[in-house]
Design a protein around this motif. Structure first.
Motif, PDB file in Angstrom:
ATOM      1  N   PHE B 106       0.888  -1.160   0.000  1.00 21.38           N
ATOM      2  CA  PHE B 106       0.000   0.000   0.000  1.00 21.38           C
ATOM      3  C   PHE B 106       0.919   1.200   0.000  1.00 21.38           C
ATOM      4  N   GLU B 107       0.809   2.034  -1.011  1.00 24.49           N
ATOM      5  CA  GLU B 107       1.709   3.177  -1.102  1.00 24.49           C
ATOM      6  C   GLU B 107       1.149   4.340  -0.302  1.00 24.49           C
ATOM      7  N   VAL B 108       1.796   4.668   0.791  1.00 27.36           N
ATOM      8  CA  VAL B 108       1.288   5.701   1.683  1.00 27.36           C
ATOM      9  C   VAL B 108       1.670   7.093   1.207  1.00 27.36           C
ATOM     10  N   TYR B 109       0.678   7.958   1.075  1.00 28.03           N
ATOM     11  CA  TYR B 109       0.948   9.338   0.707  1.00 28.03           C
ATOM     12  C   TYR B 109       0.916  10.245   1.933  1.00 28.03           C
ATOM     13  N   TYR B 110      -0.086  10.034   2.743  1.00 31.67           N
ATOM     14  CA  TYR B 110      -0.177  10.827   3.970  1.00 31.67           C
ATOM     15  C   TYR B 110      -1.133  10.140   4.938  1.00 31.67           C
ATOM     16  N   HIS B 111      -1.106  10.575   6.174  1.00 28.93           N
ATOM     17  CA  HIS B 111      -2.031   9.990   7.145  1.00 28.93           C
ATOM     18  C   HIS B 111      -2.674  11.100   7.951  1.00 28.93           C
ATOM     19  N   THR B 112      -3.768  10.791   8.546  1.00 32.08           N
ATOM     20  CA  THR B 112      -4.501  11.803   9.290  1.00 32.08           C
ATOM     21  C   THR B 112      -5.056  11.240  10.582  1.00 32.08           C
ATOM     22  N   LEU B 113      -4.834  11.956  11.625  1.00 34.18           N
ATOM     23  CA  LEU B 113      -5.501  11.637  12.879  1.00 34.18           C
ATOM     24  C   LEU B 113      -6.527  12.725  13.094  1.00 34.18           C
ATOM     25  N   GLU B 114      -7.760  12.347  13.145  1.00 24.55           N
ATOM     26  CA  GLU B 114      -8.804  13.351  13.205  1.00 24.55           C
ATOM     27  C   GLU B 114      -9.721  13.085  14.382  1.00 24.55           C
ATOM     28  N   VAL B 115     -10.096  14.136  15.032  1.00 23.75           N
ATOM     29  CA  VAL B 115     -11.026  14.023  16.147  1.00 23.75           C
ATOM     30  C   VAL B 115     -12.356  14.600  15.693  1.00 23.75           C
ATOM     31  N   PHE B 116     -13.408  13.838  15.850  1.00 27.90           N
ATOM     32  CA  PHE B 116     -14.717  14.306  15.419  1.00 27.90           C
ATOM     33  C   PHE B 116     -15.625  14.565  16.614  1.00 27.90           C
ATOM     34  N   GLY B 117     -16.411  15.616  16.516  1.00 25.76           N
ATOM     35  CA  GLY B 117     -17.330  15.933  17.595  1.00 25.76           C
ATOM     36  C   GLY B 117     -18.060  17.222  17.295  1.00 25.76           C
ATOM     37  N   LEU B 118     -18.453  17.920  18.332  1.00 25.32           N
ATOM     38  CA  LEU B 118     -19.148  19.187  18.123  1.00 25.32           C
ATOM     39  C   LEU B 118     -18.338  20.328  18.699  1.00 25.32           C
ATOM     40  N   CYS B 119     -18.176  21.377  17.903  1.00 32.92           N
ATOM     41  CA  CYS B 119     -17.498  22.561  18.407  1.00 32.92           C
ATOM     42  C   CYS B 119     -18.472  23.306  19.309  1.00 32.92           C
ATOM     43  N   SER B 120     -17.952  24.223  20.049  1.00 25.71           N
ATOM     44  CA  SER B 120     -18.745  24.924  21.046  1.00 25.71           C
ATOM     45  C   SER B 120     -20.016  25.578  20.481  1.00 25.71           C
ATOM     46  N   PRO B 121     -19.905  26.372  19.426  1.00 27.09           N
ATOM     47  CA  PRO B 121     -21.115  27.004  18.870  1.00 27.09           C
ATOM     48  C   PRO B 121     -22.172  25.983  18.466  1.00 27.09           C
ATOM     49  N   CYS B 122     -21.732  24.885  17.884  1.00 23.41           N
ATOM     50  CA  CYS B 122     -22.681  23.883  17.408  1.00 23.41           C
ATOM     51  C   CYS B 122     -23.308  23.098  18.552  1.00 23.41           C
ATOM     52  N   GLN B 123     -22.616  23.010  19.657  1.00 21.94           N
ATOM     53  CA  GLN B 123     -23.215  22.340  20.813  1.00 21.94           C
ATOM     54  C   GLN B 123     -24.435  23.116  21.283  1.00 21.94           C
ATOM     55  N   GLU B 124     -24.278  24.436  21.305  1.00 22.32           N
ATOM     56  CA  GLU B 124     -25.409  25.277  21.724  1.00 22.32           C
ATOM     57  C   GLU B 124     -26.523  25.246  20.675  1.00 22.32           C
ATOM     58  N   ARG B 125     -26.097  25.141  19.422  1.00 18.38           N
ATOM     59  CA  ARG B 125     -27.042  25.170  18.325  1.00 18.38           C
ATOM     60  C   ARG B 125     -27.956  23.948  18.318  1.00 18.38           C
ATOM     61  N   SER B 126     -27.456  22.806  18.748  1.00 16.48           N
ATOM     62  CA  SER B 126     -28.296  21.598  18.757  1.00 16.48           C
ATOM     63  C   SER B 126     -28.379  20.983  20.152  1.00 16.48           C
ATOM     64  N   PRO B 127     -29.381  21.375  20.913  1.00 12.89           N
ATOM     65  CA  PRO B 127     -29.492  20.957  22.295  1.00 12.89           C
ATOM     66  C   PRO B 127     -29.974  19.500  22.413  1.00 12.89           C
TER      67      PRO B 127
END
Lengths: 127, 127
Positions: B106-127
């Motif tokens: 598998f020829e690796v070009y790049y990798h990503t570690l990503e954290v998914f969730g809700l940012c502060s504004p969006c937390q308030e936006r969807s109670p």
DNA sequence: TAATATCTGATAATGATTATCATTCTTTAA
DNA sequence: TTAAAGAATGATAATCATTATCAGATATTA
């Protein structure tokens, strides 16, 4: 790997200049604004080529592909709702602790470490 | 967090049963095949809700959203061309060494570690 | 130079997703 | 319980990013 052509050079230039992820349409508009004549189809075609070469990265926000240069910074907190992506001031080694991000007003649901590249069949498919 | 409704339960059930990522259209077809009556719009609406709740994950392949349950396994090698995603038999801690995957055809070009969730504004936006 | 292959632009076609809206199901409060 | 208010649903039309098509331009090769 194919030689980068003129269109691809223009695309890369725009991404370098704006220093932020852009949609295909935005890239198209920007190249035109700079006086170059180019068609939408050509932009899409070359974005695809640049992707396969591993020179640009793609993520999808609100049903639209967003392109950016593959940079050193690869740690982000991505909001599931608005798609906003803020860089994490941590290294890859530290990032295994990323869930502690909780304290930063970002509610973590899950995280992903992903490796992007070409699988064996696809390497043969695109010489 | 809103109570999971009937439609959402059906969607989750399908994803659990098939044990593989599905497109919205596939999920829709599958629920109908199981005798439930449901509209496409409802499937899309509830997929969105489940995403915001952090119960399902989305990635885009060939311009189509693919949904899957958020599972323990979060280490994959994703092909930039065909989109195929094969699990990496490594833990998150080990995965910082992922680029050594080179040896696995598998020829690796790049990798990503990503954290998914809700940012502060969006937390308030969807109670 | 001619022949062949590749790239491009204009535009039509595609198709996944979203918006609309009338209707049905739920919840709430008297 | 019952009526009013609110939320969810289904059918379908509308949207719009992306892809396919194809003739012409450009580059490559012999």
């Amino acid at each position: 790997m194919k030689t980068p052509n003129h269109s691809q050079a223009n695309i890369l230039k725009v991404l370098e200049q704006t220093k932020k992820p852009l949609s295909a349409q935005e890239i198209w508009a920007e190249i035109q604004k700079q006086g170059q004549k180019i068609g939408v189809a050509t932009v899409y075609r070359n974005l695809e080529s640049l992707k396969i070469k591993g020179l640009i990265q793609i993520r999808t926000v609100h049903n639209q592909a967003i392109y950016s240069l593959v940079s050193e910074k690869q740690n982000f907190a991505t909001c599931l709702q608005c798609g906003e992506r803020t860089p994490l001031g941590i290294s890859l080694a530290q990032s295994v602790e990323a869930p502690t991000l909780q304290s930063q007003a970002f509610e973590v649901y899950y995280h992903t470490l992903e490796v992007f590249g070409l699988c064996s069949p696809c390497q043969e498919r695109s010489p």
